[in-house]
Design an enzyme around this catalytic site. Structure first.
Site, PDB file in Angstrom:
ATOM      1  N   TYR A   1     -25.435 -11.164  25.425  1.00 39.54           N
ATOM      2  CA  TYR A   1     -25.737 -10.646  27.195  1.00 39.54           C
ATOM      3  C   TYR A   1     -27.134 -11.197  27.188  1.00 39.54           C
ATOM      4  O   TYR A   1     -27.647 -12.248  28.318  1.00 39.54           O
ATOM      5  CB  TYR A   1     -25.720  -9.657  27.205  1.00 39.54           C
ATOM      6  CG  TYR A   1     -26.620  -8.901  28.472  1.00 39.54           C
ATOM      7  CD1 TYR A   1     -26.534  -9.881  30.051  1.00 39.54           C
ATOM      8  CD2 TYR A   1     -28.231  -8.992  28.710  1.00 39.54           C
ATOM      9  CE1 TYR A   1     -27.208  -8.733  30.986  1.00 39.54           C
ATOM     10  CE2 TYR A   1     -28.566  -8.896  29.553  1.00 39.54           C
ATOM     11  CZ  TYR A   1     -28.847  -8.648  30.784  1.00 39.54           C
ATOM     12  OH  TYR A   1     -28.922  -9.001  31.516  1.00 39.54           O
TER      13      TYR A   1
ATOM     14  N   GLU B   1     -35.828  -9.809  29.203  1.00 39.04           N
ATOM     15  CA  GLU B   1     -34.271  -8.667  28.738  1.00 39.04           C
ATOM     16  C   GLU B   1     -34.414  -7.428  27.604  1.00 39.04           C
ATOM     17  O   GLU B   1     -33.527  -6.560  27.598  1.00 39.04           O
ATOM     18  CB  GLU B   1     -33.428  -9.757  28.741  1.00 39.04           C
ATOM     19  CG  GLU B   1     -33.493 -10.766  29.918  1.00 39.04           C
ATOM     20  CD  GLU B   1     -32.289  -9.855  31.375  1.00 39.04           C
ATOM     21  OE1 GLU B   1     -31.904  -8.843  31.005  1.00 39.04           O
ATOM     22  OE2 GLU B   1     -33.005 -10.796  32.211  1.00 39.04           O
TER      23      GLU B   1
ATOM     24  N   ASP C   1     -23.594  -7.707  31.236  1.00 43.37           N
ATOM     25  CA  ASP C   1     -24.022  -6.098  30.541  1.00 43.37           C
ATOM     26  C   ASP C   1     -22.935  -5.220  31.486  1.00 43.37           C
ATOM     27  O   ASP C   1     -22.599  -5.327  32.275  1.00 43.37           O
ATOM     28  CB  ASP C   1     -25.713  -6.231  30.648  1.00 43.37           C
ATOM     29  CG  ASP C   1     -26.138  -6.160  32.315  1.00 43.37           C
ATOM     30  OD1 ASP C   1     -25.124  -6.214  33.139  1.00 43.37           O
ATOM     31  OD2 ASP C   1     -27.004  -5.903  32.791  1.00 43.37           O
TER      32      ASP C   1
END
Ligand code: SF4
Length: 354
Positions: free
Chosen positions: A120, A37, A138
């Site tokens: 997020y 991520e 996001d």
């Protein structure tokens, strides 16, 4: 809640039939989800794949990351850009070692408190790695939800993000939190594409998508105008001496912190003369440009040959091998690499013929 109530079922069915095979999905440990991520922030999936594999080979766990040298870390990250992400990753790994004996915490607030992890990423780790019902919102998810619900709120506003987060939370199936998060991301990445070109004909939620039904896909989402980028005219000096080029380290804070660079300054400075480097010859070598999020560098390149190998304190001479393998140089200078290699070889052959 409205139309969103209809979302989970067709979305999950579509995801399970169409999900792309991605290396971090094969074994979604907290560490794998976290690193992927962080890499995916600001960088496309296709570009991340090789970096992710290389990173996991060299740095397979939190403990290795916590103990990695800065040079190794920067070298592994070279090309991904936004280097503060890598530094934060390492600081968070050290926090995990110190505060949690190396075991990734399984609570939203504890994950959120780790260096460099925002709402997020914390939501993604919680839902994908731990199966917790935490939304991960996001820009992709904001776009998808704006379109499905026909909401014309500004997606760059924090209030819109909070609103979407709270709208999604009750929709997350208790037994499929990870799939739900990834399905939302996947829909935004491969079907509900940005810039007015979503592939609605293949979309699993088009039957109840307000933007699709009302012909508003090119109007939604609404996003406030971005601040304009600051332009900087910089001169970059490629200083060559005996088949080596001069590098200096950037300051430890700020843009591209701690990376190595070809010496450069804002236009009005006098470069080598101000640095006390005696010059034998200097000539222009073209222009290059690099665009960061908030700054644009317009670079004028000059080639300099000094009379001796004397450099200011802390600078180094790097040969072709060291330039490739040892020193992490930001992507902003990628456009100059060919020129540097050519010049090194040219200077080499000139020296041999003298
Ligand atoms: Fe996006 Fe079109 Fe699907 Fe609506 S129908 S979610 S606009 S791709």
């Amino acid at each position: 809640m409205g139309v969103l109530e209809e979302l989970p079922k067709p979305l999950l069915k579509w995801y399970r039939e169409n999900a792309r095979v991605l290396p971090w999905r094969e074994d979604p440990t907290p560490y794998h989800v976290w690193v992927s991520e962080v890499m995916l922030q600001q960088t496309r999936v296709a570009a991340v794949l090789d970096y992710y594999r290389r990173f996991m080979n060299a740095v397979p766990d939190v403990e290795t990351l916590a103990g990695l040298s800065e040079e190794c870390l920067m070298k592994l990250w070279q090309g991904l850009g936004y280097y503060s992400r890598a530094r934060n990753l390492q600081q968070a790994a050290r926090q995990i070692m110190e505060d949690y004996h190396g075991v990734f915490p399984a609570e939203f607030q504890k994950i959120r408190a780790l260096k460099g992890i925002g709402d997020y990423t914390a939501g993604a780790i919680c839902s994908i790695a731990f199966g917790l019902p935490e939304p991960a919102v996001d820009g992709n998810v904001l776009r998808v939800v704006s379109r499905i619900t026909g909401d014309d709120g500004d997606i760059s506003a924090a209030s819109m993000r909070r609103k979407v987060t709270e709208m999604l939370r009750p929709l997350i199936p208790p037994d499929a939190a990870g799939d739900f998060t990834q399905a939302m991301m996947e829909l935004g990445a491969v079907v509900c594409l940005p810039n007015g070109v979503p592939l609605c004909e293949t979309c699993p939620v088009r039957d109840f998508c307000v933007a699709f039904k009302t012909g508003q896909t090119d109007r939604l989402p609404v996003k406030a105008e971005k601040r304009t980028r600051r332009k900087e005219n910089r001169t970059v000096w490629l200083i060559f001496y005996q088949q080596k080029v001069a590098l200096r380290k950037r300051p430890e804070r700020g843009l591209l912190a701690g990376l190595w660079e070809f010496p450069n300054e804002l236009e009005e400075t006098d470069g080598p003369r101000e640095w006390g480097i005696p010059i034998s010859r200097e000539y222009p070598a073209g222009k290059a440009r690099h665009i960061f999020t908030h700054i644009e560098w317009n670079m004028t390149v000059r080639i300099t040959v000094p009379v001796s190998g004397q450099l200011p304190e802390g600078w180094v001479w790097a040969d072709e091998h060291e330039l490739k393998e040892i020193y992490a140089i930001p992507g902003a200078f990628d456009g100059l690499r060919d020129l540097v290699e050519q010049e090194m070889r040219k200077i080499d052959s000139e020296e041999k013929t003298v």
